[in-house]
Design a protein around this motif. Structure first.
Motif, short mmCIF file in Angstrom:
data_model
loop_
_atom_site.label_atom_id
_atom_site.label_comp_id
_atom_site.label_asym_id
_atom_site.label_seq_id
_atom_site.Cartn_x
_atom_site.Cartn_y
_atom_site.Cartn_z
N ARG A 23 0.83 -10.95 -1.38
CA ARG A 23 0.95 -11.12 -2.82
C ARG A 23 0.18 -12.29 -3.39
O ARG A 23 -0.09 -12.33 -4.58
N PHE A 24 -0.16 -13.28 -2.56
CA PHE A 24 -0.73 -14.51 -3.09
C PHE A 24 -2.01 -14.90 -2.37
O PHE A 24 -2.24 -14.52 -1.22
N SER A 25 -2.82 -15.69 -3.04
CA SER A 25 -4.13 -16.09 -2.50
C SER A 25 -4.01 -16.84 -1.17
O SER A 25 -4.86 -16.67 -0.30
N VAL A 26 -2.98 -17.63 -1.01
CA VAL A 26 -2.80 -18.35 0.26
C VAL A 26 -2.61 -17.37 1.41
O VAL A 26 -3.13 -17.58 2.52
N ASP A 27 -1.90 -16.26 1.17
CA ASP A 27 -1.72 -15.21 2.18
C ASP A 27 -3.07 -14.56 2.49
O ASP A 27 -3.44 -14.36 3.65
N HIS A 67 3.38 -10.45 -13.70
CA HIS A 67 3.92 -11.50 -12.84
C HIS A 67 2.85 -11.90 -11.81
O HIS A 67 2.13 -11.05 -11.30
N PRO A 68 2.74 -13.20 -11.49
CA PRO A 68 1.72 -13.63 -10.53
C PRO A 68 1.74 -12.86 -9.21
O PRO A 68 0.68 -12.58 -8.64
N ALA A 69 2.91 -12.48 -8.74
CA ALA A 69 3.00 -11.74 -7.48
C ALA A 69 2.37 -10.35 -7.61
O ALA A 69 2.00 -9.73 -6.61
N GLU A 70 2.24 -9.86 -8.82
CA GLU A 70 1.66 -8.53 -9.05
C GLU A 70 0.16 -8.59 -9.32
O GLU A 70 -0.53 -7.60 -9.12
N ILE A 71 -0.35 -9.70 -9.81
CA ILE A 71 -1.75 -9.72 -10.26
C ILE A 71 -2.64 -10.76 -9.58
O ILE A 71 -3.86 -10.71 -9.74
N LEU A 73 -3.92 -11.25 -6.75
CA LEU A 73 -5.00 -10.79 -5.86
C LEU A 73 -5.88 -9.70 -6.47
O LEU A 73 -6.74 -9.15 -5.79
N ASP A 74 -5.68 -9.40 -7.74
CA ASP A 74 -6.43 -8.31 -8.37
C ASP A 74 -7.95 -8.45 -8.24
O ASP A 74 -8.65 -7.46 -8.11
N LEU A 75 -8.45 -9.66 -8.29
CA LEU A 75 -9.90 -9.87 -8.24
C LEU A 75 -10.42 -10.22 -6.85
O LEU A 75 -11.61 -10.43 -6.67
N TYR A 76 -9.54 -10.23 -5.88
CA TYR A 76 -9.95 -10.52 -4.51
C TYR A 76 -10.55 -9.28 -3.87
O TYR A 76 -10.15 -8.16 -4.16
N GLU A 77 -11.50 -9.50 -2.97
CA GLU A 77 -12.20 -8.41 -2.31
C GLU A 77 -11.29 -7.66 -1.34
O GLU A 77 -10.54 -8.27 -0.60
N ALA A 78 -11.38 -6.34 -1.38
CA ALA A 78 -10.69 -5.50 -0.41
C ALA A 78 -11.76 -4.74 0.37
O ALA A 78 -12.76 -4.30 -0.19
N ASP A 79 -11.55 -4.60 1.67
CA ASP A 79 -12.48 -3.86 2.50
C ASP A 79 -12.31 -2.35 2.33
O ASP A 79 -13.26 -1.59 2.53
N TYR A 80 -11.11 -1.95 1.99
CA TYR A 80 -10.81 -0.53 1.83
C TYR A 80 -9.75 -0.37 0.76
O TYR A 80 -8.77 -1.11 0.75
N ILE A 81 -9.97 0.57 -0.15
CA ILE A 81 -9.03 0.80 -1.25
C ILE A 81 -8.55 2.24 -1.20
O ILE A 81 -9.35 3.17 -1.07
N ILE A 82 -7.24 2.40 -1.30
CA ILE A 82 -6.63 3.72 -1.40
C ILE A 82 -5.97 3.82 -2.77
O ILE A 82 -5.21 2.93 -3.15
N VAL A 83 -6.28 4.88 -3.50
CA VAL A 83 -5.63 5.13 -4.78
C VAL A 83 -4.51 6.13 -4.51
O VAL A 83 -4.76 7.29 -4.21
#
Length: 105
Positions: A23-27, A67-71, A73-83
């Protein structure tokens, strides 16, 4: 994440490990630095709200969806995305298998 860190110290990274609630950038930074492949599972807000309500959970989009826990990481890179939007469980499993094959291959 403390439990995940403890398990990583105990087992190392030679096995496949899924951390299913980042949920968070530190994670994100910790796991990325450990060599994890980053996946993002997305679903439209209306689908998420309907699923939560069907399980009896309260979710107030005007508050909870920002809420910060929901958003965070929205702009962080993901290697794979599933919709995950109105797909069958069989289709969802197929999407996961496809991503795993791409990650290993």
């Amino acid at each position: 994440l403390p439990g995940c860190r403890k398990e990583l110290r105990r087992q190392g990274t030679s096995r496949s490990i899924v951390f299913d609630s980042m949920r968070f950038s530190v994670d994100y930074e910790y796991l990325r630095n450990k060599g994890f492949t980053m996946w993002r599972i997305e679903a439209p807000l209306d689908v998420r709200v309907a699923r939560l309500q069907s399980r009896g959970q309260e979710f107030h989009p005007e508050l909870d969806s920002v809420h910060p826990a929901e958003i965070e990481l929205d702009l962080y890179e993901a290697d794979y995305i599933i919709v995950n939007s109105n797909v069958s469980i069989k289709t969802l499993y197929q999407m996961v298998e496809k991503g795993l094959a791409a990650d290993v291959g």
